[in-house]
Design a protein around this motif. Structure first.
Motif, PDB file in Angstrom:
ATOM      1  N   THR A 108      13.195   7.558  16.854  1.00 60.20           N
ATOM      2  CA  THR A 108      12.061   7.209  16.543  1.00 60.20           C
ATOM      3  C   THR A 108      10.647   7.625  15.830  1.00 60.20           C
ATOM      4  N   ALA A 109      11.013   7.825  14.867  1.00 64.28           N
ATOM      5  CA  ALA A 109      10.988   8.715  13.495  1.00 64.28           C
ATOM      6  C   ALA A 109       9.853   7.835  12.696  1.00 64.28           C
ATOM      7  N   ALA A 110      10.487   6.254  12.806  1.00 63.01           N
ATOM      8  CA  ALA A 110      10.052   4.685  12.648  1.00 63.01           C
ATOM      9  C   ALA A 110       9.499   4.327  12.951  1.00 63.01           C
ATOM     10  N   THR A 111       9.319   4.595  14.239  1.00 61.81           N
ATOM     11  CA  THR A 111       7.867   4.407  14.907  1.00 61.81           C
ATOM     12  C   THR A 111       6.510   5.249  14.721  1.00 61.81           C
ATOM     13  N   ALA A 112       6.486   6.611  14.017  1.00 58.71           N
ATOM     14  CA  ALA A 112       6.159   7.509  14.338  1.00 58.71           C
ATOM     15  C   ALA A 112       5.508   8.315  13.217  1.00 58.71           C
ATOM     16  N   PHE A 113       5.908   7.312  12.380  1.00 59.13           N
ATOM     17  CA  PHE A 113       6.018   7.524  10.907  1.00 59.13           C
ATOM     18  C   PHE A 113       6.024   6.565   9.714  1.00 59.13           C
ATOM     19  N   GLY A 114       7.134   5.865   9.909  1.00 59.13           N
ATOM     20  CA  GLY A 114       7.615   5.112   9.013  1.00 59.13           C
ATOM     21  C   GLY A 114       6.270   3.522   9.378  1.00 59.13           C
ATOM     22  N   ALA A 115       6.440   3.248  10.167  1.00 60.97           N
ATOM     23  CA  ALA A 115       5.373   2.111  10.281  1.00 60.97           C
ATOM     24  C   ALA A 115       3.943   2.544   9.546  1.00 60.97           C
ATOM     25  N   PRO A 116       3.289   3.614  10.283  1.00 56.72           N
ATOM     26  CA  PRO A 116       1.681   4.451  10.125  1.00 56.72           C
ATOM     27  C   PRO A 116       1.716   3.917   8.534  1.00 56.72           C
ATOM     28  N   ILE A 117       3.098   4.661   7.539  1.00 55.52           N
ATOM     29  CA  ILE A 117       3.043   5.005   6.438  1.00 55.52           C
ATOM     30  C   ILE A 117       2.968   3.608   5.700  1.00 55.52           C
ATOM     31  N   GLY A 118       3.916   2.860   6.196  1.00 56.60           N
ATOM     32  CA  GLY A 118       3.998   1.640   5.070  1.00 56.60           C
ATOM     33  C   GLY A 118       3.013   0.538   5.645  1.00 56.60           C
ATOM     34  N   THR A 119       1.913   0.897   6.919  1.00 58.97           N
ATOM     35  CA  THR A 119       0.742  -0.371   7.143  1.00 58.97           C
ATOM     36  C   THR A 119      -0.333   0.373   6.254  1.00 58.97           C
ATOM     37  N   ALA A 120      -0.933   1.671   5.808  1.00 60.90           N
ATOM     38  CA  ALA A 120      -0.734   2.186   4.705  1.00 60.90           C
ATOM     39  C   ALA A 120      -1.367   1.821   3.777  1.00 60.90           C
ATOM     40  N   PHE A 121       0.286   1.963   2.836  1.00 61.26           N
ATOM     41  CA  PHE A 121       0.773   1.846   1.435  1.00 61.26           C
ATOM     42  C   PHE A 121       0.085   0.067   1.667  1.00 61.26           C
ATOM     43  N   GLY A 122       0.450  -1.089   2.277  1.00 60.60           N
ATOM     44  CA  GLY A 122       0.893  -1.830   2.923  1.00 60.60           C
ATOM     45  C   GLY A 122      -1.060  -2.778   2.299  1.00 60.60           C
ATOM     46  N   SER A 123      -2.072  -1.532   3.047  1.00 58.42           N
ATOM     47  CA  SER A 123      -3.480  -2.415   3.255  1.00 58.42           C
ATOM     48  C   SER A 123      -3.770  -1.922   1.640  1.00 58.42           C
ATOM     49  N   GLN A 124      -3.226  -1.136   1.036  1.00 59.07           N
ATOM     50  CA  GLN A 124      -4.129  -1.024  -0.206  1.00 59.07           C
ATOM     51  C   GLN A 124      -2.466  -1.519  -1.446  1.00 59.07           C
ATOM     52  N   PHE A 125      -1.973  -2.118  -1.067  1.00 57.25           N
ATOM     53  CA  PHE A 125      -1.184  -2.561  -1.599  1.00 57.25           C
ATOM     54  C   PHE A 125      -0.593  -4.148  -1.873  1.00 57.25           C
ATOM     55  N   GLY A 126      -0.667  -4.206  -0.519  1.00 53.08           N
ATOM     56  CA  GLY A 126      -0.763  -6.341  -0.022  1.00 53.08           C
ATOM     57  C   GLY A 126       0.835  -5.450   1.053  1.00 53.08           C
ATOM     58  N   TRP A 127       1.225  -7.206   1.544  1.00 50.90           N
ATOM     59  CA  TRP A 127       2.143  -7.035   3.021  1.00 50.90           C
ATOM     60  C   TRP A 127       3.577  -6.849   1.857  1.00 50.90           C
ATOM     61  N   ARG A 128       3.592  -7.487   0.771  1.00 54.17           N
ATOM     62  CA  ARG A 128       4.303  -7.734   0.506  1.00 54.17           C
ATOM     63  C   ARG A 128       5.307  -5.939  -0.566  1.00 54.17           C
ATOM     64  N   ALA A 129       4.475  -5.807  -1.097  1.00 51.91           N
ATOM     65  CA  ALA A 129       4.534  -4.047  -1.744  1.00 51.91           C
ATOM     66  C   ALA A 129       4.670  -3.185  -0.143  1.00 51.91           C
ATOM     67  N   THR A 130       4.613  -3.480   0.363  1.00 50.76           N
ATOM     68  CA  THR A 130       5.687  -2.345   2.184  1.00 50.76           C
ATOM     69  C   THR A 130       6.864  -3.304   1.859  1.00 50.76           C
ATOM     70  N   MET A 131       7.133  -4.356   1.573  1.00 53.65           N
ATOM     71  CA  MET A 131       8.370  -4.741   2.244  1.00 53.65           C
ATOM     72  C   MET A 131       9.307  -4.524   1.403  1.00 53.65           C
ATOM     73  N   TRP A 132       9.270  -4.457  -0.233  1.00 54.09           N
ATOM     74  CA  TRP A 132       9.355  -3.972  -1.491  1.00 54.09           C
ATOM     75  C   TRP A 132       9.630  -1.578  -0.927  1.00 54.09           C
ATOM     76  N   PHE A 133       8.846  -1.619  -0.577  1.00 50.91           N
ATOM     77  CA  PHE A 133       8.736   0.239  -0.092  1.00 50.91           C
ATOM     78  C   PHE A 133      10.199   0.090   0.826  1.00 50.91           C
ATOM     79  N   VAL A 134       9.752  -0.655   1.401  1.00 52.58           N
ATOM     80  CA  VAL A 134      11.384  -0.549   2.369  1.00 52.58           C
ATOM     81  C   VAL A 134      12.535  -0.775   2.422  1.00 52.58           C
TER      82      VAL A 134
END
Length: 431
Positions: free
Chosen positions: A142-168
């Motif tokens: 549940t936390a992945a839907t509520a927090f993980g995905a939004p955090i990853g999306t915000a991170f990727g908007s700044q650094f790109g989707w590949r950076a999001t994958m490295w974060f994950v």
């Protein structure tokens, strides 16, 4: 020392579920970035969600069967490593096709990790705390839907989707280190369960129809969630931060809605809660075109939809278990697989609708699915009611046959024994 280790192990397993489940939804908020980076359409980009969910649904149960006899820590670390390899592969994928392959590999690890983590959490605590342990572990999803995905999306908007994958991927590394350090080696595996036994309940039309209701209902909801960035593009101006706010709103309200749905299910039953949620979702989806131009209206809409959108899981599981309580674990496992299939279908159905009718058609497609799910829900109820009546009628018929035989015997007896039937009649009444 062992108790201390076990206490930390359960939250650690919840974090592991959070890490592997975040990847499932994080790219839904990154579709505009995938579109421009890999030169594909939005509908095509949405298939990253389809492939991920489909791989979870298909390969997860197969791997769970193959590794059933393994010690639980070995299975968990193996699943996490598979996930890590796939996530790193996605981060460096030079083409969209290879990205899909990498996501399928990562999803296989997720599909194995989540159920094993839940079972391991239950094995680490005394019997009276098992329910809480399982809930703690699955809260990570549940936390992945509520927090993980939004955090990853915000991170990727700044650094790109590949950076999001490295974060994950980094989250997965932390999770693996925790598994090795805190989860005991000697957790015994449950007796191996064959894949045939896992699928056996599907031969029951009541189970099949109830699962079909879940699949179509959540397909309706995930059509919107998967293509959230595209649907609300006029309101967000393709700003990843704003998309993250919408995803965060959806996730947080969904958690509250799920809790309320559980309470209502205990009071009025799963059928009524499911029907109410589906009507709610259908009306919201029809109103979707009215709110996509305003960011404030979009936030309000997402919050209202989320109250019912993810609230159908608890009542549907309640209905499933009620059909055959003795197979509760198997039925819940099937329900989880069906949710993955719903996510996969949402990506495919939404992509087709987007290609044919544009973003304005997605709400109508989702509403139609909600109506279909409502019809399936009522069919499932009728099948369950019919089966219950048949089961109740069988003992009555047997009792009638026994009473008839007793009366025949009584007629042949001496008239002095006329009062004797009171004993067998009392016995039949007690049965």
């Amino acid at each position: 020392m062992q108790m201390r280790t076990s206490w930390w192990s359960v939250p650690l397993l919840g974090f592991g579920v959070f890490a592997v489940a975040t990847n499932e939804f994080v790219l839904a908020g990154m579709l505009p970035h995938l579109k421009s980076s890999l030169d594909v359409s939005t509908a095509t980009a949405g298939q990253v969600v389809t492939v991920y969910a489909l791989a979870c649904a298909v390969f997860g149960p197969v791997l769970a069967t193959v590794t059933a006899a393994w010690p639980r820590r070995r299975a968990l670390v193996g699943a996490a490593l598979i996930y890590l390899v796939g996530t790193v592969g996605a981060a460096v994928a030079p083409s969209f096709g290879l990205l899909l392959v990498a996501q399928a590999v990562a999803a296989t690890g997720t599909g194995l990790f989540v159920p094993v983590a839940a079972a391991t959490g239950a094995a680490l605590v005394p019997p009276e705390r098992r329910g809480r342990a399982i809930a703690t572990v699955l809260t990570g999803f549940t936390a992945a839907t509520a927090f993980g995905a939004p955090i990853g999306t915000a991170f990727g908007s700044q650094f790109g989707w590949r950076a999001t994958m490295w974060f994950v991927a980094a989250l997965a590394v932390v999770g693996i280190a925790g598994l090795v350090a805190l989860v005991p080696k000697d957790i015994a595996a449950p007796p191996p369960e064959t894949l045939r036994r896992r699928l056996a309940p599907l031969a029951d039309s009541r189970v099949l129809t109830t699962l079909a209701t879940t699949m179509v209902a959540f397909t309706s909801v995930y059509v919107l969630y998967t293509y959230l960035a595209e649907i609300f593009a006029p309101a967000t101006d393709d700003d990843g931060g704003r998309v993250a706010v919408l995803m965060f709103t959806f996730g947080v309200v969904a958690i509250l809605g799920s809790y309320l749905a559980g309470v209502l299910t205990d009071r009025i039953g799963g059928r009524a809660v499911t029907a109410s949620c589906l009507i709610w979702v259908g009306v919201c989806m029809l109103a979707l075109p009215l709110v996509t131009d305003s960011f404030a209206a979009s936030i309000g809409f997402v919050g209202v939809l989320a109250v019912a959108g993810f609230s159908m899981s608890a009542p549907q599981q309640h209905r499933l278990i009620g059909l055959n309580p003795g197979l509760a674990a198997v039925l819940v496992s099937l329900h989880a697989s069906i949710l993955y299939l719903a996510i996969a279908l949402a990506g495919a159905v939404g992509g087709l609708s987007l290609s044919v009718g544009g973003r304005g058609s997605l709400g109508f497609a989702a509403a139609a699915l909600a109506v279909l799910a409502l019809a399936l829900s009522e069919l499932a109820h009728r099948l369950a009611t019919k089966a219950a009546r048949t089961t109740e009628a069988a003992p009555a018929r047997e009792a009638g046959q026994t009473t008839g035989a007793a009366r025949t015997t009584e007629a042949a007896q001496d008239t002095d024994a006329v009062s004797a039937p009171s004993a067998p009649q009392a016995q039949l009444s007690g049965d």
